[in-house]
Design a protein around this motif. Structure first.
Motif, PDB file in Angstrom:
ATOM      1  N   GLY A 291     -24.923  24.552  22.941  1.00 11.19           N
ATOM      2  CA  GLY A 291     -24.513  24.702  21.543  1.00 11.19           C
ATOM      3  C   GLY A 291     -24.046  26.096  21.198  1.00 11.19           C
ATOM      4  O   GLY A 291     -23.431  26.297  20.155  1.00 11.19           O
ATOM      5  N   ASN A 292     -24.357  27.094  22.032  1.00 12.50           N
ATOM      6  CA  ASN A 292     -23.848  28.444  21.784  1.00 12.50           C
ATOM      7  C   ASN A 292     -22.372  28.502  22.138  1.00 12.50           C
ATOM      8  O   ASN A 292     -21.900  27.821  23.045  1.00 12.50           O
ATOM      9  N   ALA A 293     -21.627  29.363  21.405  1.00 15.07           N
ATOM     10  CA  ALA A 293     -20.174  29.375  21.575  1.00 15.07           C
ATOM     11  C   ALA A 293     -19.731  30.173  22.791  1.00 15.07           C
ATOM     12  O   ALA A 293     -18.729  29.844  23.427  1.00 15.07           O
ATOM     13  N   ALA A 294     -20.459  31.257  23.114  1.00 11.60           N
ATOM     14  CA  ALA A 294     -19.949  32.191  24.112  1.00 11.60           C
ATOM     15  C   ALA A 294     -20.519  31.925  25.503  1.00 11.60           C
ATOM     16  O   ALA A 294     -21.713  31.677  25.664  1.00 11.60           O
ATOM     17  N   ALA A 295     -19.636  31.996  26.520  1.00 12.11           N
ATOM     18  CA  ALA A 295     -20.081  32.092  27.902  1.00 12.11           C
ATOM     19  C   ALA A 295     -20.472  33.543  28.145  1.00 12.11           C
ATOM     20  O   ALA A 295     -19.885  34.466  27.573  1.00 12.11           O
TER      21      ALA A 295
END
Length: 318
Positions: A291-295
């Motif tokens: 659910g987090n946007a950043a790799a």
């Protein structure tokens, strides 16, 4: 007699009324009778007087002024004549002085309530009010987690052997103290974790540090086995370029209370937690949460020329 009067009083045939009532016409040449002349008008009267004066001879001395006669009776007021045409409207007169304000009259009955008007514009935000009184001191927070066990101190010199004392009775066996097992797994950047760690993906710690026994072992580069049921203290630290989060998973399930993160890319992500297992051979990982946007990019050569390390330290304490 003046000529004017004579002219007006011509001889005419007249009718003489006899006593016996008979009428008989008489001709003027037989009998001349002067009938009553009609009254003279003003001009005729003046001409007549002038003629009479002329015939009478020179004018005598004026007689003494006689006494003034009595004032004649006032004649009756004649009939009202027709109304004349209306005259032109005169100029408007100057405004009169304002009259004094009259006394206040009694209050009238209240009118019916009108419809509500449209809402006015929102007023400007008022200035900040004075700071309120300090609230009561809240309850003391929970005690923090125990810190990591420090390194063992230097072994002291062996003292002289004392005399043997008498043997005491044997006591019951106590619980085993200290760390029951430990393991340190790490990654170096470069070359480990060459690719970014996508959301819902585990961080790799592919290299082994110090390990005691077989209670804590590696399954692969990012998964680690906890063989015994017990309590484990887990510490991890990872350098990443982006703002982000990391957490621990146990048997594939997120441990929500272990989430740590940072809002900027200027510090390490460091986590510490106690993990309890309920089944043997439980699997532990460090994960970029779903659910987090950043790799996340594991930072190489952080702050210098040497490969930077990321660590996962697991200790069984009960």
């Amino acid at each position: 007699m003046s000529p004017a009067i004579k002219k007006r009083c011509k001889k005419k045939p007249i009718i003489v009324c006899h006593p016996k009532g008979k009428k008989k016409k008489r001709h003027p040449h037989k009998k001349h009778v002067c009938i009553k002349c009609p009254p003279l008008n003003g001009q005729e009267l003046l001409r007549g007087l002038g003629g009479a004066i002329a015939e009478a001879g020179p004018q005598g001395l004026a007689g003494a002024l006689g006494p003034q006669g009595l004032t004649g009776l006032v004649g009756a007021i004649g009939a009202l004549g027709p109304e004349g045409l209306a005259g032109a409207l005169g100029p408007q007169g100057a405004a009169g002085l304002a009259g004094a304000i009259g006394a206040l009259g009694p209050q009238g009955l209240a009118g019916a309530l009108g419809t509500q008007g449209v809402a006015g514009l929102v007023g400007a935000i008022g200035s900040l009010g004075p700071e309120g009184l300090a609230g009561a001191l809240g309850p003391q927070g929970l005690a923090g987690l125990a810190g990591a066990i420090g390194a063992a101190g230097v072994t002291g010199l062996t003292g002289a052997t004392g005399p043997a004392g008498p043997a005491g009775p044997a006591g019951p066996a106590g619980p085993t103290g200290g760390v029951l097992g430990f393991a340190d797994f790490f990654a170096l950047m470069p070359p480990d974790n060459a690719a970014t760690v996508a959301p819902n993906t585990d961080v790799s710690f592919p290299q082994d540090g110090p390990i005691s026994g077989t209670a804590i072992t590696r399954l692969n580069a990012s998964s680690f086995n906890l063989a015994a049921i017990g309590t484990y203290q887990v510490l991890f630290q990872v350098n990443v370029n982006e703002a982000g989060q990391l957490l621990l998973t146990l048997n594939g399930a997120d441990l929500a209370y272990t989430v740590v993160g940072r809002a900027t890319g200027t510090s390490q992500i460091v986590g510490m937690a106690l993990v309890q297992t309920t089944v043997i051979n439980s699997v532990l990982t460090v994960r970029n949460p779903a659910g987090n946007a950043a790799a996340l990019t594991i930072t190489p050569l952080a702050g210098g020329t040497r490969s930077d390390s990321a660590h996962l330290v697991i200790m069984q304490i009960a």
